[in-house]
Design a protein around this motif. Structure first.
Motif, PDB file in Angstrom:
ATOM      1  N   ARG A 213      75.592 122.925   9.754  1.00 33.03           N
ATOM      2  CA  ARG A 213      75.639 121.787   8.826  1.00 33.03           C
ATOM      3  C   ARG A 213      75.380 122.261   7.402  1.00 33.03           C
ATOM      4  O   ARG A 213      74.674 123.239   7.159  1.00 33.03           O
ATOM      5  CB  ARG A 213      74.594 120.743   9.221  1.00 33.03           C
ATOM      6  N   GLU A 214      75.913 121.516   6.468  1.00 35.39           N
ATOM      7  CA  GLU A 214      75.700 121.826   5.065  1.00 35.39           C
ATOM      8  C   GLU A 214      74.303 121.392   4.640  1.00 35.39           C
ATOM      9  O   GLU A 214      73.618 120.644   5.349  1.00 35.39           O
ATOM     10  CB  GLU A 214      76.764 121.132   4.218  1.00 35.39           C
ATOM     11  N   ALA A 215      73.896 121.844   3.448  1.00 35.84           N
ATOM     12  CA  ALA A 215      72.520 121.605   3.001  1.00 35.84           C
ATOM     13  C   ALA A 215      72.239 120.117   2.801  1.00 35.84           C
ATOM     14  O   ALA A 215      71.119 119.641   3.040  1.00 35.84           O
ATOM     15  CB  ALA A 215      72.251 122.376   1.710  1.00 35.84           C
ATOM     16  N   ASN A 216      73.224 119.348   2.375  1.00 41.33           N
ATOM     17  CA  ASN A 216      72.987 117.925   2.143  1.00 41.33           C
ATOM     18  C   ASN A 216      73.077 117.085   3.400  1.00 41.33           C
ATOM     19  O   ASN A 216      72.864 115.875   3.351  1.00 41.33           O
ATOM     20  CB  ASN A 216      73.992 117.405   1.100  1.00 41.33           C
ATOM     21  N   THR A 217      73.416 117.694   4.520  1.00 42.91           N
ATOM     22  CA  THR A 217      73.509 116.949   5.794  1.00 42.91           C
ATOM     23  C   THR A 217      72.490 117.421   6.813  1.00 42.91           C
ATOM     24  O   THR A 217      72.656 117.172   8.006  1.00 42.91           O
ATOM     25  CB  THR A 217      74.925 117.088   6.380  1.00 42.91           C
ATOM     26  N   HIS A 218      71.449 118.122   6.384  1.00 45.88           N
ATOM     27  CA  HIS A 218      70.423 118.589   7.311  1.00 45.88           C
ATOM     28  C   HIS A 218      69.678 117.396   7.923  1.00 45.88           C
ATOM     29  O   HIS A 218      69.332 116.443   7.223  1.00 45.88           O
ATOM     30  CB  HIS A 218      69.426 119.510   6.602  1.00 45.88           C
TER      31      HIS A 218
END
Length: 466
Positions: A213-218
């Motif tokens: 997952r990307e950092a903004n979707t953790h």
């Protein structure tokens, strides 16, 4: 700089010349023999030759005379290990030698009385002495043996123990199912107190690393919230499955106001009726998870998609709400999971997709079906030609093994007279016409027209069943 110490050694013979020296010439060999004639051992015990002892023999004895008893040639090892006798003869020999085995090894079977060669003329061998031990099949005598007569009156009495001794045992002796804490009385702390330094959690969890997952979707910060909502959802699924026949009946039961929608207070009462300890914060998260229209209420479609077991439930209301956002239905499914592919699936390297029947095989097979089985198998031959029994046959042998019969005897091709003799000895009451008819049917089971005991037995069973 070139100074060296010690004595310089000469190179000796190499190992090859010592192990396998070059042959001597005839002149060289004669010269060596002439030089060694001076030794007494060369004359009396020459190397590689038998010394001449004829001068020491008694009168009348020659070199051709032999001494001792001539050894008789016995049976070969194959007959000694596996004698060519029947099972009946083996059982008879075992009975004949059992008495000698008892005397030589002091061996008795289970439950067999030891024979001390007493004189049984005065009394019988089967007589018993002493008092008979009382016995009961329901185990009453075992209870009386475990409880002593002196303790019968004290079974229900109360044992007085000192409080100081009881407190000491509680501190020092561990109890089953409890944590042994000998200093809990001296520690003035609360039961839920924890020790150590709190470690700051990471910004991402294991699921974020696995699904890339990307950092903004953790989801590390919302893992606890998602887990609590998932636990409530699973509990309500099981409760509806065991208490209602369908989801419509469950929804009608939860809709207390009969307005066609479930409000927050109704959802709280539902959780309390099923003994679910939810607080206001968890209840708000649950309502936000189910409510797709964001009006603070749950309709039947939200309710069915939240508690359905396998697939989205089709209902009449779904046709009315076709244009609304259905993101809450797939919120629990991560997008990275659906698009995930393994490296083996990309190159089509999945078990069962590519047939391996025509692949070339290497090595030697365990069962050598490619070799014909020998007529007489040697003792040291460990090769499996396919005629040996499997593990099931060893653990659960057939009743025919006690008579010396194997599977080969049943599948062996036999002539018609032999088949008739075998089944005639069974006294099945078959006439000649019945036997000829069954034998003719059995020949059709084999492409070459051969008949075995097994094929004839199958024909006989199918004839009786029809």
């Amino acid at each position: 700089t070139d100074m060296r110490h010690g004595i310089t050694t000469r190179s000796s013979e190499n190992a090859k010349n010592l192990v396998n020296p070059a042959p001597h010439t005839l002149f060289r060999q004669r010269l060596i023999d002439r030089n060694e004639r001076v030794y007494d051992s060369k004359l009396k015990k020459p190397l590689g030759e038998v010394p001449d002892q004829t001068g020491k023999f008694a009168e009348g004895i020659t070199k051709m005379d032999t001494f001792g008893i001539k050894s008789l040639k016995s049976d070969p090892a194959g007959l000694v290990v596996n004698p060519n006798i029947s099972n009946v003869e083996v059982a008879r020999q075992a009975v004949e030698g059992i008495e000698l085995y008892r005397k030589s090894h002091q061996h008795q079977e289970v439950g067999e009385q030891r024979d001390l060669n007493y004189n049984w003329n005065r009394i019988k061998k089967t007589d018993a002495f002493g008092v008979e031990t009382p016995h009961s099949n329901h185990g009453g005598q075992v209870k009386s043996a475990l409880i002593w007569s002196d303790d019968v009156d004290n079974n229900h009495s109360i044992t007085v123990v000192s409080k100081r001794l009881d407190d000491f045992k509680e501190r020092t002796q561990p109890k089953l199912g409890e944590v042994h804490d000998p200093i809990k009385d001296s520690m003035n702390i609360s039961p839920d107190h924890t020790f150590g330094v709190m470690i700051k959690p990471d910004e991402y969890g294991a699921g974020d690393l696995i699904h890339h997952r990307e950092a903004n979707t953790h989801l590390r910060a919302r893992d606890r919230e998602r887990g609590a909502v998932a636990a409530v959802r699973e509990h309500l699924k099981k409760a509806n499955y065991h208490n209602f026949t369908d989801l419509q009946s469950a929804f009608n039961s939860y809709d207390i106001n009969k307005s066609g929608k479930i409000e927050k207070d109704d959802l709280m009462k539902i959780c309390q009726s099923f003994h679910l300890p939810v607080d206001d914060y968890l209840l708000d998260n649950l309502m936000a998870y189910c409510d797709s229209t964001k009006d603070g209420k749950i309709d039947y479609l939200d309710f069915s998609n939240f508690l359905n077991w396998k697939y989205e439930l089709s209902s009449e209301k779904s046709a009315v709400n076709e244009d609304r956002d259905d993101s809450t239905r797939t919120r629990q499914i991560d997008g990275n999971i659906g698009n995930h592919k393994t490296s083996s699936s990309v190159i089509n390297a999945i078990a069962g997709v590519t047939p391996t029947k025509d692949f070339r095989s290497f090595g030697v097979p365990t069962i050598r079906s490619d070799l014909p089985a020998p007529r007489i198998k040697r003792v040291g031959d460990n090769t499996n030609y396919g005629e040996q029994s499997d593990v099931y046959g060893l653990l659960s042998p057939s009743i025919y093994t006690s008579y010396g019969l194997t599977e080969r005897d049943f599948f062996q091709v036999r002539p018609k007279d032999h088949i008739k003799q075998i089944f005639g000895a069974m006294k099945l009451g078959l006439t000649d016409e019945d036997f000829d008819s069954l034998y003719k049917t059995a020949t059709t089971l084999d492409k070459d027209g051969n008949v075995s005991v097994d094929s004839f037995l199958q024909t006989l069973r199918s004839n009786k069943s029809s």
